[in-house]
Every structure is written in C-alpha cells, then in structure tokens.
Design a protein around this motif. Structure first.
Motif, PDB file in Angstrom:
ATOM      1  N   TRP A 246      42.877  52.992  59.585  1.00  0.00           N
ATOM      2  CA  TRP A 246      43.663  52.629  58.216  1.00  0.00           C
ATOM      3  C   TRP A 246      45.367  51.951  59.963  1.00  0.00           C
ATOM      4  O   TRP A 246      45.393  52.854  60.085  1.00  0.00           O
ATOM      5  CB  TRP A 246      44.686  54.188  57.673  1.00  0.00           C
ATOM      6  N   PHE A 247      45.646  51.053  59.147  1.00  0.00           N
ATOM      7  CA  PHE A 247      46.526  50.965  59.234  1.00  0.00           C
ATOM      8  C   PHE A 247      47.463  50.167  58.256  1.00  0.00           C
ATOM      9  O   PHE A 247      47.319  50.364  57.369  1.00  0.00           O
ATOM     10  CB  PHE A 247      46.385  49.146  59.866  1.00  0.00           C
ATOM     11  N   ARG A 248      48.721  49.607  58.763  1.00  0.00           N
ATOM     12  CA  ARG A 248      49.792  49.752  57.502  1.00  0.00           C
ATOM     13  C   ARG A 248      50.904  48.398  57.797  1.00  0.00           C
ATOM     14  O   ARG A 248      50.508  48.769  59.266  1.00  0.00           O
ATOM     15  CB  ARG A 248      50.543  50.773  56.412  1.00  0.00           C
ATOM     16  N   GLN A 249      51.298  47.771  56.634  1.00  0.00           N
ATOM     17  CA  GLN A 249      52.162  46.424  56.679  1.00  0.00           C
ATOM     18  C   GLN A 249      53.057  46.988  56.351  1.00  0.00           C
ATOM     19  O   GLN A 249      52.636  46.319  55.325  1.00  0.00           O
ATOM     20  CB  GLN A 249      51.317  45.621  57.346  1.00  0.00           C
ATOM     21  N   ALA A 250      54.172  46.840  56.605  1.00  0.00           N
ATOM     22  CA  ALA A 250      55.636  46.957  55.905  1.00  0.00           C
ATOM     23  C   ALA A 250      56.275  45.840  55.341  1.00  0.00           C
ATOM     24  O   ALA A 250      56.011  44.839  56.678  1.00  0.00           O
ATOM     25  CB  ALA A 250      56.590  47.842  56.273  1.00  0.00           C
ATOM     26  N   PRO A 251      56.778  45.000  55.087  1.00  0.00           N
ATOM     27  CA  PRO A 251      57.646  43.408  54.879  1.00  0.00           C
ATOM     28  C   PRO A 251      58.671  43.095  56.021  1.00  0.00           C
ATOM     29  O   PRO A 251      59.277  44.517  56.571  1.00  0.00           O
ATOM     30  CB  PRO A 251      57.946  44.051  53.485  1.00  0.00           C
ATOM     31  N   GLY A 252      58.460  42.223  56.925  1.00  0.00           N
ATOM     32  CA  GLY A 252      58.968  42.155  58.094  1.00  0.00           C
ATOM     33  C   GLY A 252      58.352  42.745  59.217  1.00  0.00           C
ATOM     34  O   GLY A 252      59.439  42.813  60.274  1.00  0.00           O
ATOM     35  N   LYS A 253      57.740  43.519  59.478  1.00  0.00           N
ATOM     36  CA  LYS A 253      57.152  44.231  60.496  1.00  0.00           C
ATOM     37  C   LYS A 253      55.665  44.607  61.030  1.00  0.00           C
ATOM     38  O   LYS A 253      55.293  43.647  60.282  1.00  0.00           O
ATOM     39  CB  LYS A 253      57.221  45.981  59.713  1.00  0.00           C
ATOM     40  N   GLU A 254      55.545  44.332  62.018  1.00  0.00           N
ATOM     41  CA  GLU A 254      54.460  44.093  63.021  1.00  0.00           C
ATOM     42  C   GLU A 254      53.253  45.093  61.914  1.00  0.00           C
ATOM     43  O   GLU A 254      53.706  46.276  61.537  1.00  0.00           O
ATOM     44  CB  GLU A 254      54.176  44.334  64.448  1.00  0.00           C
TER      45      GLU A 254
ATOM     46  N   GLU B   5      50.623  48.738  61.630  1.00  0.00           N
ATOM     47  CA  GLU B   5      50.896  49.770  63.032  1.00  0.00           C
ATOM     48  C   GLU B   5      49.784  50.522  62.180  1.00  0.00           C
ATOM     49  O   GLU B   5      49.245  50.638  61.093  1.00  0.00           O
ATOM     50  CB  GLU B   5      52.128  50.170  62.701  1.00  0.00           C
ATOM     51  N   PHE B   6      49.397  51.150  63.719  1.00  0.00           N
ATOM     52  CA  PHE B   6      48.079  52.452  63.659  1.00  0.00           C
ATOM     53  C   PHE B   6      49.068  53.152  62.496  1.00  0.00           C
ATOM     54  O   PHE B   6      49.582  53.353  63.027  1.00  0.00           O
ATOM     55  CB  PHE B   6      47.714  52.280  64.849  1.00  0.00           C
TER      56      PHE B   6
ATOM     57  N   TYR C 119      45.931  60.364  64.776  1.00  0.00           N
ATOM     58  CA  TYR C 119      46.791  59.746  64.112  1.00  0.00           C
ATOM     59  C   TYR C 119      48.784  58.631  64.976  1.00  0.00           C
ATOM     60  O   TYR C 119      48.284  59.495  65.700  1.00  0.00           O
ATOM     61  CB  TYR C 119      47.706  61.256  63.234  1.00  0.00           C
ATOM     62  N   ALA C 120      48.601  58.599  64.455  1.00  0.00           N
ATOM     63  CA  ALA C 120      50.283  57.951  64.730  1.00  0.00           C
ATOM     64  C   ALA C 120      51.035  59.278  64.554  1.00  0.00           C
ATOM     65  O   ALA C 120      51.264  60.701  63.919  1.00  0.00           O
ATOM     66  CB  ALA C 120      51.006  57.079  64.024  1.00  0.00           C
ATOM     67  N   ASP C 121      52.111  59.525  65.560  1.00  0.00           N
ATOM     68  CA  ASP C 121      53.129  60.203  65.211  1.00  0.00           C
ATOM     69  C   ASP C 121      53.875  60.375  64.321  1.00  0.00           C
ATOM     70  O   ASP C 121      54.152  61.527  63.470  1.00  0.00           O
ATOM     71  CB  ASP C 121      53.990  60.722  66.380  1.00  0.00           C
ATOM     72  N   SER C 122      54.037  59.356  63.461  1.00  0.00           N
ATOM     73  CA  SER C 122      54.550  58.716  62.554  1.00  0.00           C
ATOM     74  C   SER C 122      54.046  60.119  61.359  1.00  0.00           C
ATOM     75  O   SER C 122      54.683  60.214  59.725  1.00  0.00           O
ATOM     76  CB  SER C 122      55.172  58.025  61.910  1.00  0.00           C
ATOM     77  N   VAL C 123      52.554  59.702  61.008  1.00  0.00           N
ATOM     78  CA  VAL C 123      52.210  60.774  59.488  1.00  0.00           C
ATOM     79  C   VAL C 123      51.143  61.894  60.034  1.00  0.00           C
ATOM     80  O   VAL C 123      51.234  62.388  59.642  1.00  0.00           O
ATOM     81  CB  VAL C 123      50.857  59.698  59.324  1.00  0.00           C
ATOM     82  N   LYS C 124      51.723  61.783  61.166  1.00  0.00           N
ATOM     83  CA  LYS C 124      50.316  63.383  61.797  1.00  0.00           C
ATOM     84  C   LYS C 124      51.410  64.621  60.897  1.00  0.00           C
ATOM     85  O   LYS C 124      52.578  65.004  60.654  1.00  0.00           O
ATOM     86  CB  LYS C 124      51.262  63.767  63.105  1.00  0.00           C
ATOM     87  N   GLY C 125      50.407  65.360  60.061  1.00  0.00           N
ATOM     88  CA  GLY C 125      51.019  66.673  60.385  1.00  0.00           C
ATOM     89  C   GLY C 125      50.886  66.556  58.717  1.00  0.00           C
ATOM     90  O   GLY C 125      50.408  67.227  57.472  1.00  0.00           O
ATOM     91  N   ARG C 126      51.209  64.705  57.679  1.00  0.00           N
ATOM     92  CA  ARG C 126      51.374  64.873  56.165  1.00  0.00           C
ATOM     93  C   ARG C 126      50.071  63.970  56.248  1.00  0.00           C
ATOM     94  O   ARG C 126      49.656  64.231  54.428  1.00  0.00           O
ATOM     95  CB  ARG C 126      52.560  63.504  56.011  1.00  0.00           C
ATOM     96  N   PHE C 127      49.698  62.862  56.700  1.00  0.00           N
ATOM     97  CA  PHE C 127      48.295  62.145  56.213  1.00  0.00           C
ATOM     98  C   PHE C 127      46.639  62.756  56.851  1.00  0.00           C
ATOM     99  O   PHE C 127      46.362  63.598  58.148  1.00  0.00           O
ATOM    100  CB  PHE C 127      48.004  60.972  56.860  1.00  0.00           C
TER     101      PHE C 127
END
Length: 125
Positions: free
Chosen positions: A36-44, A46-47, A60-68
């Motif tokens: 799963w990847f995601r892309q926010a407006p104006g951003k690249e 990301e994994f 998991y990406a560090d930003s979602v670890k423990g939540r996703f």
C-alpha cells in the motif's frame, strides 16, 4: 496482466478508523507481494505498508506503525489496510500495488509491477 481495484476510502474524523481493500484479478494472487502506498496533494507517493505472499512478513512505514494493519486473504484475492487512530496527515489517495515476488515485499514503488487506480481517504480535524 493483473488488475487491482481498491475500495473503502472515504471521509472520517480524526481518531476514527477506516478499512480499505484491494481485489486482484488476472493472476495467481499468492505469487505476489502486495503493498500500500499513498500520495497526498503536492507530495510524492510514499510507502505505507507491505505484506509478503503468505502474510507472514509485514512491513510498515514509521508514520503508520501501531495504527495501521495490513493483511491479506489469498482465497479472496484481497489485501486489506485497516487504519485506526487516523490523523489529518493521513489524508491521501491510497494505492495498492502488486509485485511478482515470493520473497520479502519491497518498499520502493518502482519495484512493483501493477497498480490500482487509488481510493481517496480524507481525515478531517
């Protein structure tokens, strides 16, 4: 040729939960690592998360670890991303991707062979 179709996106308040799904067709699903990847407006792009063919290796990406939580059901050719404790910064188009690989799933988008069209996830503050 593998086709991937995501669903389950939507609008949710911060702190809420959402589950997005991706159904694959046109190939032997269990031969593929899924990401799963995601892309926010104006951003690249990301994994976010990845899972190997059997579901035994999760990343998991560090930003979602423990939540996703990423999971898969090979009998239903489907990969899921359960998203809890959502934050406004999780707002993005979420894409699933498939890599014909029975080893560790890659973290780089250029390693994936097939992509879905994406599903929008919007988290309001």
């Amino acid at each position: 040729q593998v086709q991937l179709v995501e669903s389950g996106g939507g609008l949710v308040q911060a702190g809420g939960s959402l589950r997005v799904s991706c159904v694959a067709s046109g190939g032997t699903f269990s031969f593929y690592a899924m990401g799963w990847f995601r892309q926010a407006p104006g951003k690249e792009r990301e994994f976010v998360a990845a899972i190997n063919w059997s579901g035994g290796r999760l990343y998991y990406a560090d930003s979602v670890k423990g939540r996703f939580t990423i999971s898969r059901d090979n009998a239903k050719n489907t990969v899921f991303l359960q998203m809890n404790s959502l934050l406004p910064e999780d707002t993005a188009v979420y894409y699933c991707a498939a890599d014909r690989n029975t080893g560790p799933p890659p973290h780089n988008d250029y390693d994936y062979d097939y992509w879905g069209q994406g599903t929008q996830v919007t988290v309001s503050s």
